[in-house]
Write a protein that holds these residues in place. Structure first.
Motif, mmCIF file in Angstrom:
data_model
loop_
_atom_site.group_PDB
_atom_site.id
_atom_site.type_symbol
_atom_site.label_atom_id
_atom_site.label_comp_id
_atom_site.label_asym_id
_atom_site.label_seq_id
_atom_site.Cartn_x
_atom_site.Cartn_y
_atom_site.Cartn_z
ATOM 1 N N HIS A 180 -14.445 2.438 -5.026
ATOM 2 C CA HIS A 180 -14.503 3.392 -3.926
ATOM 3 C C HIS A 180 -13.080 3.819 -3.547
ATOM 4 O O HIS A 180 -12.787 5.001 -3.406
ATOM 5 N N GLY A 181 -12.195 2.823 -3.419
ATOM 6 C CA GLY A 181 -10.811 3.118 -3.055
ATOM 7 C C GLY A 181 -10.144 4.059 -4.053
ATOM 8 O O GLY A 181 -9.422 4.968 -3.678
ATOM 9 N N GLU A 563 -3.905 -5.924 3.377
ATOM 10 C CA GLU A 563 -3.450 -4.530 3.516
ATOM 11 C C GLU A 563 -4.507 -3.580 2.974
ATOM 12 O O GLU A 563 -4.873 -2.584 3.613
ATOM 13 N N PHE A 564 -4.985 -3.895 1.773
ATOM 14 C CA PHE A 564 -5.990 -3.034 1.143
ATOM 15 C C PHE A 564 -7.229 -2.942 2.035
ATOM 16 O O PHE A 564 -7.742 -1.845 2.308
ATOM 17 N N ALA A 565 -7.680 -4.086 2.538
ATOM 18 C CA ALA A 565 -8.881 -4.103 3.383
ATOM 19 C C ALA A 565 -8.647 -3.303 4.663
ATOM 20 O O ALA A 565 -9.515 -2.545 5.109
ATOM 21 N N GLY A 566 -7.477 -3.452 5.264
ATOM 22 C CA GLY A 566 -7.179 -2.754 6.518
ATOM 23 C C GLY A 566 -7.089 -1.246 6.313
ATOM 24 O O GLY A 566 -7.591 -0.463 7.122
ATOM 25 N N LEU A 567 -6.463 -0.849 5.211
ATOM 26 C CA LEU A 567 -6.327 0.587 4.931
ATOM 27 C C LEU A 567 -7.678 1.203 4.596
ATOM 28 O O LEU A 567 -7.981 2.326 4.980
ATOM 29 N N SER A 598 -0.840 -0.740 -1.973
ATOM 30 C CA SER A 598 -2.161 -0.901 -1.346
ATOM 31 C C SER A 598 -2.691 0.445 -0.859
ATOM 32 O O SER A 598 -3.890 0.713 -0.947
ATOM 33 N N ALA A 599 -1.795 1.272 -0.330
ATOM 34 C CA ALA A 599 -2.224 2.575 0.184
ATOM 35 C C ALA A 599 -2.857 3.396 -0.941
ATOM 36 O O ALA A 599 -3.908 4.014 -0.759
ATOM 37 N N VAL A 600 -2.236 3.355 -2.113
ATOM 38 C CA VAL A 600 -2.777 4.092 -3.253
ATOM 39 C C VAL A 600 -4.146 3.531 -3.651
ATOM 40 O O VAL A 600 -5.098 4.262 -3.916
ATOM 41 N N ALA A 602 -6.275 2.247 -1.781
ATOM 42 C CA ALA A 602 -7.287 2.608 -0.790
ATOM 43 C C ALA A 602 -7.503 4.126 -0.755
ATOM 44 O O ALA A 602 -8.228 4.622 0.103
ATOM 45 N N GLY A 603 -6.866 4.836 -1.690
ATOM 46 C CA GLY A 603 -7.130 6.268 -1.810
ATOM 47 C C GLY A 603 -6.224 7.147 -0.971
ATOM 48 O O GLY A 603 -6.532 8.313 -0.747
ATOM 49 N N PHE A 604 -5.104 6.611 -0.500
ATOM 50 C CA PHE A 604 -4.171 7.421 0.291
ATOM 51 C C PHE A 604 -3.052 7.976 -0.588
ATOM 52 O O PHE A 604 -2.734 7.428 -1.639
ATOM 53 N N ARG A 605 -2.459 9.056 -0.105
ATOM 54 C CA ARG A 605 -1.247 9.562 -0.728
ATOM 55 C C ARG A 605 -0.075 9.086 0.114
ATOM 56 O O ARG A 605 -0.089 9.225 1.336
ATOM 57 N N VAL A 606 0.921 8.509 -0.533
ATOM 58 C CA VAL A 606 2.048 7.936 0.195
ATOM 59 C C VAL A 606 3.103 8.999 0.489
ATOM 60 O O VAL A 606 3.526 9.720 -0.413
ATOM 61 N N VAL A 607 3.502 9.109 1.748
ATOM 62 C CA VAL A 607 4.619 9.969 2.126
ATOM 63 C C VAL A 607 5.655 9.084 2.815
ATOM 64 O O VAL A 607 5.352 8.379 3.773
#
Ligand SMILES: *Cc1c(COP(=O)(O)O)cnc(C)c1O
Length: 960
Positions: A180-181, A563-567, A598-600, A602-607
């Protein structure tokens, strides 16, 4: 001071007064009041935390809690099996501070013992699975399976994965969460029917299946061919013990093998910790997640071990890393490797045969009662068909003190293991026959046969290490010899910034060996796990109070997993509000590598948000980024106090800005040791945090794991915290599982429980304030010789500080590496290197170090700075004590000494400086007689990466 606080906290009495004086404050509370901004200071309530107890009281309470877990013979299986931990391994590794208090082997020269043990683990895994290369442990079986999928997706650049349905429920659940992430589509398949593998990155099968079923080797090879034809990879989640008697994945066409080494002598422990493993074929090695130990050579040209291919990892590659893994399961991997060393291939084979033999005999016994055994080819697990009787039989088995796995009202699964005896089998049959109208058919044992075709014919583990240590005497000495080479907390301080290497008190860690905690299956009936329930409820409540959040999940088994779970909770929260476009995660430039990785996941784009000159977050850059990505801000990840070691006063401003933009605030709790008892992230702007129980809450670091990374959140995020299949706490699948067991690494939770119980709120505050005092003392003492890079309000640092050794490079060509290696000659583990600022050292002394030890460290640093100033003038740039460090005894004694500095300067610089400073002669003598002798010279890391070797080296490697 409570009894225990006075043991846990290092500086005492006059020493503490002296330290307070040197940083010019009256007392500990005054120090914190001045160092920590007022706006964040919100202490927890003493009413909601336990009062301090003595060591004896805590030991008694833990004994009682453990006794509330009911230990039965577990035949539940499903990835967790009873096993005999050889007593010599329990005593010499698990219960030995030389092993469990060591840090991750980033400084290889002082970590040769654990690196060798981890190399043995890799050798054991690659030999058993017949794969080219294995890593030094992942977190557990389910996450290892998910990592294998991510590896396949990365390699093939495809976003679909075919997953066989005969898979443990927890592995399926973790795979679903991870996919899912990463937006990977799961294609459920049944490998015994027609397959559509079009566009799939891989096909994942469990070997043997969750039902216990095995197919023929030809069938597995057929699957490998099908997925290879479709351009994907074949992934086998394989039972390592089974691999010693069945055809290993590498001989069936697998590209990746993953799983757990739990049944190699590591207790079930209510779910963990255990070492997950991953292995792959040569061509995939640069994409492998997690740490890999490799062989390289030292300055004398001798073989030496060190971590290999680190450019794959989060601490270097950040959002482009192959995974977010940092803390893994080193200690458990070491135990499993020692189990293989002790038993050798012959022993492993005979254990596997015994396990299999018991399963076969049980299948025969039950079929002669008329019970239908669903699959006839199995290793250790049989599926019994008992229409409408499964629950009654399970109850009858419980009366025999045996637990099994209930599939549904018609079906039971029963697994044998190393501890299954003939009597166990008799009890199982007795329970069945109480429910089933017994026929008494004659059953041909041969119908339950693996078949010659799938039996392993290849040899494994020919390496000498797996044949040499089979007597207990030899084994004990081997483990001692390895431990002797390493530097752990039992030798001296490990001042690693961000890692909080504090005391791991004996009374805290003792509880992990209690059988009430160790020998229980994570899926044992709820009524058998009352002890764990009490423990987890207490801990969740205490941690919620300490952090200022509403809800805590103990499931993540490392900080990275928290971190992964929280994000993911943040992402699901936004999704639940229909805000699917919020996929930007702002991360300050100085953040820990796991944050971005971890952000990646969880499906986030890092800025990335810039750092201002004073080390704080650049507010104008933050404002700009928020504007640039208006409506897309999902979260910001902050570390507090920042990784620069300071309490940033504008933290509330930052969290307000992000909240106003519709984003959520993730506060990385790795630095909680600077806050506990004084300030709570949930109260100064955080929506969610992870904590590192293996940093702040006294779980030992184990040479690179285990860890526990609980995730704590405000109530609006609580529904999205980790859940577990069949679990009652959170709706499933509204949230997702992030590890193999509902409470992750349950068996080490007693350590943190004991830590809080022993200290109480007052003791916790004292620990925090003393940690801040120690860092400020070091900063004050060293400032004249080595500048401190950043300071916060009032000129104070937090619980750690960055020492700027870059001027030594500019002026004298002395690198941060030279300083770190020279510290070994002085009897120290180097501080954290080049994080968060390249070329600097980050020092975190913790509350547990005495003034004498802090001074010993400061003396060493001052003296090294002084030595550096002589390079270029007195000593040539390519021949001086810094560049030559660390110095082995062999290099001092053999082959003559022709350096422009003496052997004494090389080996006893600490004693020289102590004498010069007029320290007490007894102290000087102690430094000399307890000298730590490093086993190898400086290691050439790039050479090892160019000549990659990740299993035990052949004997020729040691030729002169
Ligand atoms: C240690 C650390 C982490 C990662 O924790 P692990 O348990 O090693 O995965 C994350 N952030 C910071 C600031 C850390 O120091």
């Amino acid at each position: 001071m409570s009894d225990f606080a006075s043991r846990h906290v290092g500086p005492r009495g006059q020493d503490r007064e002296l330290m307070l004086g040197s940083v010019k404050v009256r007392d500990l509370d005054a120090l914190v009041a001045r160092a920590m901004p007022n706006v964040i200071s919100t202490p927890p309530s003493a009413k909601k935390l336990p009062s301090a107890a003595t060591e004896a009281e805590v030991a008694a309470e833990l004994t009682e809690i453990a006794a509330n877990n009911t230990i039965r013979t577990s035949m539940i299986g499903q990835g967790f099996y009873d096993t005999e931990t050889p007593a010599v391994i329990r005593r010499c590794v698990l219960e030995n501070p030389s092993w469990y208090t060591a840090y991750t082997p980033y400084q290889p020269e002082i970590s040769q013992g654990r690196l060798e043990a981890l190399l043995n683990f890799q050798t054991m895994v690659s030999e058993l699975t017949a794969m080219d290369i294995a890593g030094a442990s992942l977190l557990d079986e389910s996450t290892a399976a998910a990592e294998a999928i991510a590896l396949a997706a990365r390699t093939t650049k495809r976003q679909r994965i075919a997953v066989d349905e005969d898979l443990f429920a927890q592995t399926r659940a973790v795979i679903e969460t991870r996919c899912h992430g990463l937006d990977i589509e799961i294609v459920p398949v049944r490998v015994d029917s027609a397959l559509d593998l079009e566009g799939c990155a891989g096909l994942l099968v469990q070997y043997p299946g969750a039902t216990g079923r095995m197919m023929t080797a030809a069938q597995y090879r057929g699957l490998a061919d099908s997925i290879h034809r479709a351009g994907g990879l074949f992934i086998m989640v394989a039972d390592l013990l089974a691999c010693s008697i069945v055809t290993p994945p590498g001989e069936l066409g697998a590209d990746i093998a993953a799983g757990t080494a739990q049944r190699f002598g590591v207790p079930m422990g209510g779910g963990g910790p255990h070492a997950g493993y991953i292995a792959c074929q040569e061509k995939l090695k640069r994409n492998l997640p997690g740490r890999i130990v490799g062989v390289s050579r030292d300055s004398q040209g001798n073989p030496a071990y060190r971590l290999a291919l680190q450019t794959r990892e989060q601490h270097i590659r950040r959002e482009k890393a192959t995974s977010n893994i940092c803390t893994a399961q080193s200690l458990l991997a070491i135990m499993a490797s020692m189990y293989a060393v002790y038993h050798g291939p012959t022993g492993l084979r005979s254990i596997a045969e015994r396990v299999h033999g018991q399963a076969r005999a049980l299948a025969c016994n039950l079929s002669s009662l008329g019970v239908r055994i669903r699959y006839t080819r199995f290793f250790d697990t049989i599926t019994a068909s008992v229409p409408n009787k499964a629950e009654v039989i399970r109850a009858a088995l419980l009366e025999e003190n045996i637990t099994v796995f209930l599939v549904d009202s018609d079906t039971l699964r029963i697994s044998t293991d190393e501890c299954t005896k003939d009597e166990t089998r008799v009890s199982v049959v007795r329970a069945f026959s109480r429910v089933i109208e017994g026929t008494n058919e004659l059953v041909d044992m041969d119908q339950f046969s693996l078949g010659e075709e799938i039996r392993r014919s290849s040899d494994f583990l020919p390496q000498a290490t797996f044949h040499r240590y089979h007597s207990e005497t030899e084994m004990m000495r081997y483990m001692h010899r390895l431990a002797e080479k390493d530097y752990a907390l039992d030798r001296g301080m490990i001042p690693l910034g961000s890692c909080t290497m504090k005391l791991n008190a004996a009374v805290e860690v003792s509880a992990i060996s209690y059988s009430g905690f160790a020998r229980i299956h994570p899926f044992a009936p709820e009524s058998d796990r009352l002890g764990y329930r009490r423990l987890t409820q207490d801990l969740e409540a205490w941690l919620a109070e300490i952090t200022g959040y509403d809800s805590v999940s103990l499931q993540p088994n490392a900080g990275s997993q928290g971190e992964f779970a929280g994000l993911l909770a943040i992402r699901r929260y936004h999704d639940s509000k229909g805000e699917k476009g919020r996929r930007i995660c702002l991360i300050p430039a100085s953040a820990h590598g796991t944050n971005a990785a971890s952000a990646v996941m969880a499906g986030f784009r890092v800025v990335v948000v810039k750092t201002a000159k004073d080390g704080s977050i650049d507010l104008s850059d933050l404002t700009q980024k928020i504007e640039d990505f208006s409506g897309q801000i999902g979260a910001i990840m902050l570390t507090y106090p920042s990784t620069h070691g300071t309490f940033e006063p504008q933290v509330v401003e930052v969290t307000d800005l992000v909240h106003a933009a519709g984003g959520q605030v993730y506060i990385d709790g790795a630095n909680l040791n600077a806050l506990v008892g004084y300030a709570r992230p949930g109260a100064f702007g955080g929506d969610v945090s992870h904590l590192n129980l293996h940093k702040t809450f006294a779980i030992p670091h184990g040479g690179g794991g285990p860890g526990v990374g609980p995730v704590a959140a405000k109530s609006h995020l609580a529904p999205f915290l980790p859940g577990f299949p069949g679990g009652s706490r959170h709706d499933w699948p509204g949230s997702g599982a992030v590890s193999s067991a509902p409470y992750g690494s349950a068996s080490i939770l007693p350590i943190s429980w004991a830590y809080i119980r022993l200290l109480g709120l007052e003791g916790l505050r004292e620990a925090t304030a003393t940690a801040v005092l120690a860092a400020n003392y070091v900063a004050a003492r060293l400032e004249p010789s080595i500048p401190v890079l950043y300071r916060g309000p009032g000129g104070f640092v937090g619980h750690e500080c960055i020492l700027d050794v870059r001027p030594l490079k500019e002026k004298y060509g002395v690198t941060v590496d030279d300083v770190a290696k020279r510290l070994i000659d002085y009897g120290f583990h180097a501080p954290t290197m080049s994080f968060p600022v390249a070329g600097t050292l980050m020092v975190e002394p913790t509350e547990s170090e005495s003034l004498e030890e802090l001074d010993r460290f400061c003396d060493a640093m001052e003296s090294i700075a002084e030595e550096a100033s002589r390079v270029g003038s007195e000593w040539p740039a390519d021949d001086n004590p810094l560049q030559g460090a660390p110095h082995t005894a062999h290099s001092l004694l053999v082959g003559g000494w022709d350096h422009p500095y003496s052997q004494e300067v090389a080996a006893y610089p600490d004693a020289l400086i102590a004498r010069k400073k007029g320290r007490d002669p007894e102290y000087v003598h102690r430094l000399i007689e307890s000298k730590y002798w490093v086993p190898v010279g400086r290691i050439d890391a790039p050479w090892g990466d160019r000549n990659l070797q990740c299993s035990c080296p052949p004997p020729e490697a040691f030729e002169d």
